[in-house]
Structures are given as structure tokens and as C-alpha cells.
Write an enzyme that holds these catalytic residues in place. Sequence first.
Site, PDB file in Angstrom:
ATOM      1  N   CYS A 376       0.817  -1.251   0.326  1.00  0.00           N
ATOM      2  CA  CYS A 376       0.098  -0.205  -0.201  1.00  0.00           C
ATOM      3  C   CYS A 376       0.442   1.536  -0.306  1.00  0.00           C
ATOM      4  CB  CYS A 376      -1.057  -0.173   1.249  1.00  0.00           C
ATOM      5  SG  CYS A 376      -2.085  -1.066   1.517  1.00  0.00           S
ATOM      6  N   GLU A 410       1.419  -4.059  -5.384  1.00  0.00           N
ATOM      7  CA  GLU A 410       0.735  -5.117  -5.078  1.00  0.00           C
ATOM      8  C   GLU A 410      -0.881  -4.464  -6.481  1.00  0.00           C
ATOM      9  OE1 GLU A 410      -0.289  -6.629  -1.516  1.00  0.00           O
ATOM     10  OE2 GLU A 410      -1.977  -5.967  -1.637  1.00  0.00           O
TER      11      GLU A 410
HETATM   12  N1  ACO Z   1      -5.516  14.403 -10.016  1.00  0.00           N
HETATM   13  C1  ACO Z   1      -4.143  14.004 -10.495  1.00  0.00           C
HETATM   14  N2  ACO Z   1      -3.614  13.974 -11.110  1.00  0.00           N
HETATM   15  C2  ACO Z   1      -2.733  13.523  -9.693  1.00  0.00           C
HETATM   16  C3  ACO Z   1      -3.923  13.019  -9.042  1.00  0.00           C
HETATM   17  C4  ACO Z   1      -5.311  13.930  -8.783  1.00  0.00           C
HETATM   18  N3  ACO Z   1      -5.944  13.529  -7.985  1.00  0.00           N
HETATM   19  N4  ACO Z   1      -3.249  12.803  -7.382  1.00  0.00           N
HETATM   20  C5  ACO Z   1      -1.791  12.710  -8.530  1.00  0.00           C
HETATM   21  N5  ACO Z   1      -1.677  13.059  -9.985  1.00  0.00           N
HETATM   22  C6  ACO Z   1      -0.779  12.807 -10.546  1.00  0.00           C
HETATM   23  C7  ACO Z   1      -0.294  13.899 -10.587  1.00  0.00           C
HETATM   24  O1  ACO Z   1       0.116  14.387 -11.210  1.00  0.00           O
HETATM   25  C8  ACO Z   1       1.832  13.449 -10.912  1.00  0.00           C
HETATM   26  O2  ACO Z   1       1.796  12.950 -12.331  1.00  0.00           O
HETATM   27  P1  ACO Z   1       2.491  13.885 -12.974  1.00  0.00           P
HETATM   28  O3  ACO Z   1       3.210  14.408 -12.548  1.00  0.00           O
HETATM   29  O4  ACO Z   1       2.593  12.779 -14.509  1.00  0.00           O
HETATM   30  O5  ACO Z   1       1.611  15.660 -13.158  1.00  0.00           O
HETATM   31  C9  ACO Z   1       1.560  11.957 -10.217  1.00  0.00           C
HETATM   32  O6  ACO Z   1      -0.249  11.980  -9.644  1.00  0.00           O
HETATM   33  C10 ACO Z   1       2.138  12.192  -8.619  1.00  0.00           C
HETATM   34  O7  ACO Z   1       2.263  12.676  -8.196  1.00  0.00           O
HETATM   35  P2  ACO Z   1       2.416  13.101  -6.381  1.00  0.00           P
HETATM   36  O8  ACO Z   1       2.289  14.646  -6.861  1.00  0.00           O
HETATM   37  O9  ACO Z   1       4.118  12.513  -7.006  1.00  0.00           O
HETATM   38  O10 ACO Z   1       1.409  12.399  -6.066  1.00  0.00           O
HETATM   39  P3  ACO Z   1       0.716  12.631  -4.630  1.00  0.00           P
HETATM   40  O11 ACO Z   1       2.027  12.590  -3.682  1.00  0.00           O
HETATM   41  O12 ACO Z   1      -0.389  13.576  -4.806  1.00  0.00           O
HETATM   42  O13 ACO Z   1       0.135  10.852  -4.721  1.00  0.00           O
HETATM   43  C11 ACO Z   1      -0.861   8.990  -3.895  1.00  0.00           C
HETATM   44  C12 ACO Z   1       0.130  10.237  -4.747  1.00  0.00           C
HETATM   45  C13 ACO Z   1      -0.027   8.234  -2.781  1.00  0.00           C
HETATM   46  C14 ACO Z   1      -1.353   8.076  -5.408  1.00  0.00           C
HETATM   47  C15 ACO Z   1      -1.861   9.793  -3.465  1.00  0.00           C
HETATM   48  O14 ACO Z   1      -2.860   9.963  -4.775  1.00  0.00           O
HETATM   49  C16 ACO Z   1      -2.813   8.710  -2.655  1.00  0.00           C
HETATM   50  O15 ACO Z   1      -2.707   8.776  -1.548  1.00  0.00           O
HETATM   51  N6  ACO Z   1      -3.792   8.570  -2.895  1.00  0.00           N
HETATM   52  C17 ACO Z   1      -4.605   8.402  -1.833  1.00  0.00           C
HETATM   53  C18 ACO Z   1      -4.278   6.267  -1.205  1.00  0.00           C
HETATM   54  C19 ACO Z   1      -4.174   5.974  -2.849  1.00  0.00           C
HETATM   55  O16 ACO Z   1      -4.897   5.777  -3.752  1.00  0.00           O
HETATM   56  N7  ACO Z   1      -3.000   4.549  -2.692  1.00  0.00           N
HETATM   57  C20 ACO Z   1      -2.710   4.553  -4.477  1.00  0.00           C
HETATM   58  C21 ACO Z   1      -3.162   3.072  -4.283  1.00  0.00           C
HETATM   59  S1  ACO Z   1      -2.209   1.451  -5.169  1.00  0.00           S
HETATM   60  C22 ACO Z   1      -1.793   1.024  -3.710  1.00  0.00           C
HETATM   61  O17 ACO Z   1      -0.799   0.934  -2.752  1.00  0.00           O
HETATM   62  C23 ACO Z   1       0.012  -0.481  -4.586  1.00  0.00           C
END
Ligand code: ACO
Length: 520
Positions: A376, A410
Amino acid sequence: MADHSGEITEGCRLPVLRKNQENEDEWPLAEILSVKDIPGRKLYYVHYIDFNKRLDEWVTPDRLDLKKLQFPKKEAKTPMKNGLPGSRPSSPERDVKKSLDLHVQSASAPSRGKTLPTPKRKAESVSLATQVTAVTPVPSIPGSAEASQASVYPTIRDSTFSIKSRDEHEPLTSLTTNGTTSIQRHLIPPQPGRKRKNCGGTDEDSQDSSDGIPSAPRMTGSLVSDRSHDDIVTRMKNINCIELGRHRLKPWYFSPYSQELTSLPILYLCEFCLKYLKSLKCLQRHLTKCNLRHPPGNEIYRKGTISFFEIDGRKNKAYSQNLCLLAKCFLDHKTLYYDTDPFLFYVMTEYDSKGFHIVGYFSKEKESTEDYNVACILTLPPYQRRGYGKLLIEFSYELSKVEGKTGTPEKPLSDLGLLSYRSYWSQTILEILMDLKSENGERPQITINEISEITSVKKEDVISTLQYLNLINYYKGQYILTLSEDIVEGHERAMQKRHLRIDPKCLHFTPKDWSKRGKW
Ligand code: ACO
Ligand code: ZN
């Protein structure tokens, strides 16, 4: 106008007013998941059909378009299981309300809002956006026979793929696929065959009731989702608000904190040990006793204000469980269990004079038969969209590099997880391709295996990314990569914005061979 809102029961569908990202009104179709009476009026918990569950919310009756009300079909009643109705009034065919005077059939809606045993159910109600698989279906790429090395191809210059000619020999990169034809994906990986322990607070370091929290959380087990707990209770967000250090977080999803905490306006967490407390007073009392100013475990990385701590889910059970509870508030597609023993937790912090503040984390199985290097991953909402997610991902691959393995997250990935991974994979692979130097005036060559070895990104993810970027072309019986000007420029722009990077020199990490240890 007469008030017909009394006709609306769980399982009904109708357009509901919400603001879109541009702050404009829109009326997407939504399903009523719950109805509650508060003095003077009713509130409706709605799920917008084509939207991620995190947007589910309580709405007032004035936001409902009653004219387009659809009732759940009576016969579409969810099958009974163990004498309990299924969790969801599945209503494939609906009676669109023809007149507001129509009498309401509400028989198919099971009662909600109570703590019920959690009936097993399938993932049928999961919104598509939350169930995205990491790799787009990869059509078979017929492998060039024994092509572990690619050969040199003539430049293709056409209108579709114009080539940036920084170097006359750079524009095309040849590649071979080593005969990769199909990719197997395991959406639900097998659970480690271990007995779940009930951590009812007897463990000396587990969350106890000494600060006013009467009982331990309600579920047992590990972190992989089979959605079997996606029932009437877990479908709805249950915690109103979490105070964590200087942040207030609004949960996106259900998390199995104990029932009595769900009625609190704010749940207080110690930002260092993640213990949860039911009032500010309890938190303040806790803080006089809690000496932690950073996550437990070893600090294995520090550069500037960013640190990573490695936490063993067995040695720091209470912390790991509390981290999972917090994380579940923002992770929909993983079931939360309490056996944290098989996992390591990598917590990223930002330092200031008050301590090391948690920004995000990822968990990782100590041993993975599926090459998973992340279970996760989460960036806490106040820190999201600032590059920390990709920093966490980059760190996970740096660990894999030290281990000498390739890895993959995962599955399934969430919608945001997929966006982040795609972005990371694209940038990582393009960085390599653009750094390739031609030899003897010939086009640079690289194999998928080589890209995978250099980056530790699993081969399947390399292929899916190349396909997603539409870089693969078939030319004269061979696969070549064509980097268009758009791709090159887009990549350079994106890299200029990517300030947060892992510096491998600052990583102090010795991987353990968990298979050699008798017990995790
Ligand atoms: N809408 C559109 N694009 C987004 C969004 C959003 N809400 N959030 C992130 N992105 C895109 C960004 O634009 C970026 O892409 P780019 O650099 O090409 O523009 C990319 O995703 C990564 O952005 P970061 O700022 O590095 O990521 P962030 O710190 O926001 O974290 C994460 C991403 C971990 C998925 C976060 O959204 C989160 O914690 N979400 C909730 C939990 C989750 O879904 N985790 C992943 C589950 S899958 C797994 O666990 C294996
Ligand atoms: Zn504490």
C-alpha cells in the site's frame, strides 16, 4: 411543492447536485446508500455512480432531483446470506418515476447504519475508477527470435513521429522484447497462510485504553483486499475528521476504528506514535507521556528535511496497526487487517524543529512471491500533488535496486495510484532512453530486460508503459521505439518540475533475507 423526499429509500437513484472541479454545478446520477433523520430534516448519503467512492457524501434534500427518481427493482433484491440481506440494493432495472404521486416500493432496501456482521460480497459495486489494474492489457508482442540484442534500423521520419534531432543518431531507439507475449496479473494475491491475531490491546505496545479509548479496533488480519468487507457498514465513511499534528484530515473511506469513535466530531492522533484519542484533553495528556518525535524503527534515509524510517510490522505492532488504520481512511481497495508481522513500513517524514512529521508511507511484504515491492502506498492528503507520491515510488524502486530485484506494486491500483505509477514509469523509462548514446554512428539499442534491470521496474510494467506512451513501432519486422518531439519536450518539461528526487547516496539500507529467518 409537496415534499416527496420521504419516498427516497436506500437503493434509489436520482441526479444529485454537486460542484465539479471548476466549481460549476452538475447533476450526476447517484445512488442513495443511507438515509438519516436529524431533527427537522433528512440527510442522504449518496454515491455518484461514475465517480470514485471518496466523493460520496451526505447531502440535503434540496440537492436531489426528485423528478428523475428511479426506484430499486423489487425483484433485484440482494440474495440473503446467513439470514442477512446482502449489503447493497442492487437494482439493475429501475422504475423511473413517472409521477411524484407514485407510491414507493422500498422493500429491497436493507436497513443500514447499524453495526452488523459483515456479510461476504463480491466486488460488483466497486466503482471502476478504484479498480484499475496497473497495466493496460498488453497485446502480444511477438518476440524477435532470440533477440536479446536489437539491431540497427534506418531512421523513420514521418509526419506522425517527427524526431528531435539533438543528435543525428539519437532519434530512434531499437528494442527487442525477448519474446514477451502475455502478462499475467494477479488481482488478488494469495494471503500469506498465517493465523490472524486478535490484538485486543493486551500487547504491551498496542493501543490500549489508558487514554480513554475503551476498545481496540474491530477487525483482524493483513493488507490485501478481497472486498469481502465491503458491506453496508464499510461502504460509508465513518470517521468525520482526524487531527494529526497541525493538519485536519477528512477521511475518504471507511476505516475500522472502533465504533464509539465514529460519533466523535474529531478523532485526535498523536502525530508521532499515531495513537488515536477521543478528545484534545486525552491527546494533551498523552503528549506529556509520549517521547517519540519521529516514527519508531531505523532512519534509513536522510537528505535535507526528508527522512525515511523502516518499521518492522512485528517489532512495532501498535505503530504499524495505527498507521494502517489511518491509511485505510484514504485507501479503498485494500482491506485492513491487523497482522502486520509480514510487512515492513517505510514512513517518509519531513523534519522541522518540532520533529519528524509523517508525510506518507508505503508498506512492503517481507517476502513476496509476486515480486511486489509495494503493498500500500499513501501520501497524506495535505501533502498530495506536490511530488511526494513519486518520491515514495522512487524510494521503493531504490530499495529494489539494492536488493537486486525488479518489483511492481500490488494490484489492483487505485485511480490515483495508477496515475502516479504511470507518471513515474514514463519518466523513468524516458530518462533512460534519452540518455542512450549511439555507438559508431549507429542507433542506440536497448532491450526491455535491460530497461527493467537498470530501473528495477518489472518487465511487464516497462512494456505497458512503452505502449501507453505509444512509443513502440513495428518496422521491417522489428520493434523500434520512436521518440517524437512532443514526447521529448513533454518529458523535459516534466523533469524540470520534478524537484523532489531520491539521492541513492543517502540511503543506508541492507536488505534482509527473510526466507532465511525462522520467523519474521
Ligand atoms: N488528479 C489528477 N492527477 C493526480 C492526482 C489527482 N488528484 N493526484 C496525483 N496525480 C498525478 C500527478 O499529477 C502526478 O503526475 P505528473 O507528475 O505526471 O503530473 C502523479 O499523479 C503523482 O503525483 P504526486 O504529487 O507525486 O503524488 P501524490 O503525492 O499526490 O501521491 C498517491 C499519489 C500516493 C497515489 C496519493 O494520491 C494517495 O495517497 N492516494 C490515496 C491512496 C492511494 O490511492 N494509494 C495508491 C493505491 S495503489 C497501491 O497501494 C499499490
Ligand atoms: Zn504518541
